[in-house]
Design an enzyme around this catalytic site. Sequence first.
Site, PDB file in Angstrom:
ATOM      1  N   ASP A  77       0.861  -1.190   0.000  1.00 47.45           N
ATOM      2  CA  ASP A  77       0.000   0.000   0.000  1.00 47.45           C
ATOM      3  C   ASP A  77       0.895   1.239   0.000  1.00 47.45           C
ATOM      4  O   ASP A  77       1.638   1.478   0.949  1.00 47.45           O
ATOM      5  CB  ASP A  77      -0.910  -0.042   1.234  1.00 47.45           C
ATOM      6  CG  ASP A  77      -2.018   1.004   1.180  1.00 47.45           C
ATOM      7  OD1 ASP A  77      -1.891   1.984   0.423  1.00 47.45           O
ATOM      8  OD2 ASP A  77      -3.007   0.839   1.917  1.00 47.45           O
ATOM      9  N   ASP A  94      -3.172   7.416  -3.302  1.00 44.76           N
ATOM     10  CA  ASP A  94      -3.143   6.295  -2.358  1.00 44.76           C
ATOM     11  C   ASP A  94      -3.576   5.064  -3.146  1.00 44.76           C
ATOM     12  O   ASP A  94      -4.691   5.033  -3.685  1.00 44.76           O
ATOM     13  CB  ASP A  94      -4.110   6.623  -1.210  1.00 44.76           C
ATOM     14  CG  ASP A  94      -4.104   5.599  -0.089  1.00 44.76           C
ATOM     15  OD1 ASP A  94      -3.354   4.608  -0.158  1.00 44.76           O
ATOM     16  OD2 ASP A  94      -4.885   5.803   0.865  1.00 44.76           O
ATOM     17  N   HIS A 112     -11.572   6.585   1.910  1.00 47.33           N
ATOM     18  CA  HIS A 112     -11.557   7.869   2.617  1.00 47.33           C
ATOM     19  C   HIS A 112     -11.289   9.009   1.651  1.00 47.33           C
ATOM     20  O   HIS A 112     -10.513   8.869   0.708  1.00 47.33           O
ATOM     21  CB  HIS A 112     -10.459   7.846   3.683  1.00 47.33           C
ATOM     22  CG  HIS A 112      -9.159   7.307   3.158  1.00 47.33           C
ATOM     23  ND1 HIS A 112      -8.168   8.115   2.675  1.00 47.33           N
ATOM     24  CD2 HIS A 112      -8.713   6.039   2.984  1.00 47.33           C
ATOM     25  CE1 HIS A 112      -7.160   7.364   2.251  1.00 47.33           C
ATOM     26  NE2 HIS A 112      -7.456   6.097   2.415  1.00 47.33           N
ATOM     27  N   HIS A 166      -7.067  11.420   5.625  1.00 45.62           N
ATOM     28  CA  HIS A 166      -8.397  10.865   5.914  1.00 45.62           C
ATOM     29  C   HIS A 166      -9.378  11.985   6.199  1.00 45.62           C
ATOM     30  O   HIS A 166      -9.213  12.725   7.164  1.00 45.62           O
ATOM     31  CB  HIS A 166      -8.343   9.910   7.109  1.00 45.62           C
ATOM     32  CG  HIS A 166      -7.624   8.641   6.807  1.00 45.62           C
ATOM     33  ND1 HIS A 166      -6.341   8.396   7.214  1.00 45.62           N
ATOM     34  CD2 HIS A 166      -7.998   7.551   6.096  1.00 45.62           C
ATOM     35  CE1 HIS A 166      -5.958   7.210   6.773  1.00 45.62           C
ATOM     36  NE2 HIS A 166      -6.936   6.673   6.090  1.00 45.62           N
ATOM     37  N   GLU A 170     -10.891   1.316  -1.130  1.00 42.61           N
ATOM     38  CA  GLU A 170      -9.994   0.208  -0.816  1.00 42.61           C
ATOM     39  C   GLU A 170     -10.712  -1.007  -0.241  1.00 42.61           C
ATOM     40  O   GLU A 170     -10.731  -1.205   0.965  1.00 42.61           O
ATOM     41  CB  GLU A 170      -8.853   0.657   0.099  1.00 42.61           C
ATOM     42  CG  GLU A 170      -9.234   1.467   1.313  1.00 42.61           C
ATOM     43  CD  GLU A 170      -7.969   1.924   2.066  1.00 42.61           C
ATOM     44  OE1 GLU A 170      -7.073   1.105   2.292  1.00 42.61           O
ATOM     45  OE2 GLU A 170      -7.894   3.118   2.399  1.00 42.61           O
ATOM     46  N   GLU A 173      -6.606  -0.968  -4.104  1.00 44.65           N
ATOM     47  CA  GLU A 173      -6.982   0.422  -3.826  1.00 44.65           C
ATOM     48  C   GLU A 173      -6.601   1.343  -4.977  1.00 44.65           C
ATOM     49  O   GLU A 173      -5.524   1.206  -5.556  1.00 44.65           O
ATOM     50  CB  GLU A 173      -6.270   0.906  -2.547  1.00 44.65           C
ATOM     51  CG  GLU A 173      -6.598   2.350  -2.155  1.00 44.65           C
ATOM     52  CD  GLU A 173      -5.977   2.768  -0.822  1.00 44.65           C
ATOM     53  OE1 GLU A 173      -4.982   2.145  -0.398  1.00 44.65           O
ATOM     54  OE2 GLU A 173      -6.492   3.739  -0.235  1.00 44.65           O
TER      55      GLU A 173
HETATM   56 MN    MN Z   1      -3.630   2.932   0.988  1.00 49.32          MN
HETATM   57 MN    MN Z   2      -6.225   4.453   1.780  1.00 45.43          MN
END
Ligand code: MN
Ligand code: MN
Length: 291
Positions: free
Chosen positions: A85, A96, A155, A163, A188, A276
Amino acid sequence: MNDEIFEKYREAGTIASTILKDGAREIREGASYLELVESIESRVRDEGAALAFPLNVSLNEDAAHDTASVGDTRIFKRNDVVKLDLGVEVDGYIADTATTIDLGDNSLLLQASEAALDAAIRTIQPGIIAGNLGAAIQREIESRGYRPIANLTGHGLDQYVLHRSPSIPNIGNMSGPVLEEGMVFAIEPFATTGSGHVGEKTRKEIYSQISTRPVRIPAARTIIESIKDRKGLPFSRRWLPERKLDIALPSLIRSGVLHEYPVLADIPGSLVSQHEHTVIVTADGCIVTTR
Ligand code: MN
Ligand code: MN
């Protein structure tokens, strides 16, 4: 969103996508966990970008928030399910993105989270609620015989903010925020053979600063000085100067200056996959910045 900000989201996304794909190819049985993490993190810096958070590499029942510790001796083993990630930021605008690498025979588990992510992305348009994405995610994962992880969510993102609203659930619920053009968020889905809920392990390697109140202990001040550039974004214990870390870090947590992120895991022996992407909502759908 103006063009300049849009381009920064796109640039962060392109860098994150390229480095994540290259990094995923380097995960094989016998490879060093620490070397992989350091190699991927340094590639982000070589691109002139910065990490939005330490590279998360979470194994098997661990869903998120593991990364290399100083002197980490782990190697990837046969049958490991490895979540990578990666967060990249350009002037604070974040991409992200995550993928899962299977060193065993778990391709169906990986397909579940990947299909769920694709289904959620196809569902996006202004005016729908975030719960509609969760319903699409839940349907894809459960139809393959797995469970979505209900207490982890996608998020919203903003400059130097990892976030924020909207929260994007991994299960269907018919409430929640309405999606609007210009919103930026990460989706995600996690698919699991376990319970569908994660809990906290004792292992902690990732932290963020949540208060700017004054700090007296010199070693603690050294830590705060060294993370000033993070602007509140998470950092790894591995990135800190080592002086008196065992005393200074706990004191900063106790005094509410730092927040710690324990490794989040489903039940022992279960396997978790994650995919994600980061998206920007447009008038008729979305742009995926991390594809
Ligand atoms: Mn992530
Ligand atoms: Mn994330």
